[in-house]
Design a protein around this motif. Structure first.
Motif, PDB file in Angstrom:
ATOM      1  N   THR A 162       0.829  -1.211   0.000  1.00  0.00           N
ATOM      2  CA  THR A 162       0.000   0.000   0.000  1.00  0.00           C
ATOM      3  C   THR A 162       0.860   1.257   0.000  1.00  0.00           C
ATOM      4  N   SER A 163       2.079   1.144  -0.507  1.00  0.00           N
ATOM      5  CA  SER A 163       3.014   2.259  -0.420  1.00  0.00           C
ATOM      6  C   SER A 163       2.586   3.456  -1.261  1.00  0.00           C
ATOM      7  N   LYS A 164       1.806   3.235  -2.304  1.00  0.00           N
ATOM      8  CA  LYS A 164       1.411   4.330  -3.189  1.00  0.00           C
ATOM      9  C   LYS A 164       0.154   5.044  -2.716  1.00  0.00           C
ATOM     10  N   THR A 165      -0.467   4.537  -1.664  1.00  0.00           N
ATOM     11  CA  THR A 165      -1.711   5.132  -1.179  1.00  0.00           C
ATOM     12  C   THR A 165      -1.599   5.385   0.317  1.00  0.00           C
ATOM     13  N   ASN A 166      -2.037   6.548   0.737  1.00  0.00           N
ATOM     14  CA  ASN A 166      -1.979   6.908   2.152  1.00  0.00           C
ATOM     15  C   ASN A 166      -3.260   6.440   2.840  1.00  0.00           C
ATOM     16  N   SER A 167      -3.248   5.206   3.328  1.00  0.00           N
ATOM     17  CA  SER A 167      -4.423   4.661   3.997  1.00  0.00           C
ATOM     18  C   SER A 167      -4.508   5.225   5.408  1.00  0.00           C
ATOM     19  N   ILE A 168      -5.702   5.622   5.816  1.00  0.00           N
ATOM     20  CA  ILE A 168      -5.916   6.256   7.112  1.00  0.00           C
ATOM     21  C   ILE A 168      -6.589   5.308   8.088  1.00  0.00           C
ATOM     22  N   THR A 169      -7.576   4.558   7.615  1.00  0.00           N
ATOM     23  CA  THR A 169      -8.305   3.638   8.490  1.00  0.00           C
ATOM     24  C   THR A 169      -7.889   2.197   8.214  1.00  0.00           C
ATOM     25  N   SER A 215     -11.577   5.947   3.496  1.00  0.00           N
ATOM     26  CA  SER A 215     -11.155   7.330   3.281  1.00  0.00           C
ATOM     27  C   SER A 215     -10.412   7.536   1.971  1.00  0.00           C
ATOM     28  N   ILE A 216      -9.875   6.482   1.390  1.00  0.00           N
ATOM     29  CA  ILE A 216      -9.064   6.632   0.181  1.00  0.00           C
ATOM     30  C   ILE A 216      -9.910   6.720  -1.082  1.00  0.00           C
ATOM     31  N   LEU A 217     -11.212   6.378  -0.977  1.00  0.00           N
ATOM     32  CA  LEU A 217     -12.093   6.418  -2.137  1.00  0.00           C
ATOM     33  C   LEU A 217     -13.418   7.064  -1.750  1.00  0.00           C
ATOM     34  N   TYR A 277     -18.308   1.735   3.686  1.00  0.00           N
ATOM     35  CA  TYR A 277     -17.649   0.738   4.536  1.00  0.00           C
ATOM     36  C   TYR A 277     -18.444  -0.572   4.549  1.00  0.00           C
ATOM     37  N   GLU A 278     -19.789  -0.477   4.541  1.00  0.00           N
ATOM     38  CA  GLU A 278     -20.635  -1.676   4.586  1.00  0.00           C
ATOM     39  C   GLU A 278     -20.443  -2.555   3.349  1.00  0.00           C
ATOM     40  N   GLN A 279     -20.214  -1.917   2.199  1.00  0.00           N
ATOM     41  CA  GLN A 279     -20.014  -2.690   0.980  1.00  0.00           C
ATOM     42  C   GLN A 279     -18.704  -3.476   1.025  1.00  0.00           C
ATOM     43  N   VAL A 280     -17.679  -2.855   1.596  1.00  0.00           N
ATOM     44  CA  VAL A 280     -16.395  -3.545   1.717  1.00  0.00           C
ATOM     45  C   VAL A 280     -16.540  -4.777   2.601  1.00  0.00           C
ATOM     46  N   MET A 339     -11.342  -6.932  -4.166  1.00  0.00           N
ATOM     47  CA  MET A 339     -11.873  -5.614  -3.836  1.00  0.00           C
ATOM     48  C   MET A 339     -11.916  -4.705  -5.055  1.00  0.00           C
ATOM     49  N   GLY A 340     -11.120  -5.039  -6.069  1.00  0.00           N
ATOM     50  CA  GLY A 340     -11.127  -4.254  -7.292  1.00  0.00           C
ATOM     51  C   GLY A 340     -12.449  -4.282  -8.026  1.00  0.00           C
TER      52      GLY A 340
END
Length: 275
Positions: free
Chosen positions: A57-64, A165-167, A172-175, A235-236
């Motif tokens: 996940t280095s290319k994306t700043n994940s927060i949660t 938060s990244i999209l 969240y429920e769908q994930v 997840m894609g």
């Protein structure tokens, strides 16, 4: 990405060449147990390494932590693009589980299978009992992945806030639904396909070939339109639309009914006496 890939390849080489050769040594009971369980231990190590690796996940700043769950199990996208490291982690996680099941079921069908069938009185009774155990194991496995992801995210300071938060546009429920429900149905499809292959083809090479076919079928250029029951729990495939997610669910259910029908037909052709 490359250091992680080097570590993954090194562990795989260790499992293939070095550890099996050590079986010739005189070991105490503990080490004998280690030799029997080493494929499961290496598999768990690979999953832990993948979840803990920042390169995925280095290319994306994940927060949660839910960002982390989405990114780690991104797999492939129906648009055709995918990351090699994420695709490799998907293969290790899900196909590794299927491979271990293939090893188990091949040994099971050639060993205590007949005793268990006689115990339950019919192939059908045994099958429904068996599929219940397999289904329970699969959902526990998925919950285990979520717990590991949350723990790893918490260690790195990610928030437990229930949002992606990244999209924008993906609740969240769908994930959670896609990961747990579609993920569970996806794994059942994999397991039943391998069960059918193991029942029809006794040689392990045929079953390994079937796993290879499933891996190739994950690629978006092969599974165009998402009509094959492989890789759809990536997840894609999330688009933010419930209709798309439920369509994947329906595809899984249709294939599960078809696979169950094939299995029951194979049972009907199997001549066994229960008296």
């Amino acid at each position: 990405m490359f250091p992680v890939l080097i570590i993954l390849i090194s562990i795989l080489l260790l499992s293939i060449y070095i550890i099996p050769s050590s079986k010739t040594l005189k070991l105490q009971s503990f080490w004998k147990w280690m030799m029997e369980k080493y494929p499961y231990m290496i598999y768990l190590m690979l999953i832990l390494l993948g979840i803990a690796s920042p390169s995925l996940t280095s290319k994306t700043n994940s927060i949660t932590v839910w960002d982390n769950l989405y990114l780690r199990f991104y797999g492939v996208s129906p648009e055709g693009g995918f990351s090699l490291s994420l695709f490799l982690f998907y293969i290790i996680t899900y196909m590794g589980y299927i491979y271990l099941f293939q090893v188990y079921i091949s040994d099971y069908l050639s060993g205590r299978f007949y005793y268990m069938v006689i115990r339950y009185g019919s192939l059908q009774n045994w099958y429904f009992r068996f599929i219940g155990q397999v289904g329970l194991g699969s959902i526990l496995f998925l919950f285990g992945l979520i717990i590991l992801t949350i723990l790893m995210g918490g260690v790195t300071g990610q928030s437990l806030q229930p949002e992606i938060s990244i999209l924008t546009g993906i609740p969240y429920e769908q994930v959670l639904y896609h990961f747990l429900v579609n993920g569970w149905l996806q794994m059942l499809n994999y397991l039943l396909i391998i069960f059918i292959s193991s029942w029809v083809f006794k040689a392990a090479s045929y079953n390994l070939t079937m796993i290879g076919i499933l891996v190739v079928a994950i690629l978006p250029m092969v599974n165009k339109g998402g009509w094959l029951p492989t890789g759809l729990n990536s997840m894609g495939y999330l688009s933010g639309q419930w209709a798309d997610i439920l369509r994947i669910t329906s595809v899984f259910v249709v294939y599960l009914l078809l696979e169950s029908g094939i299995i029951l037909y194979l049972f009907k052709k199997k001549l066994m006496s229960f008296y």
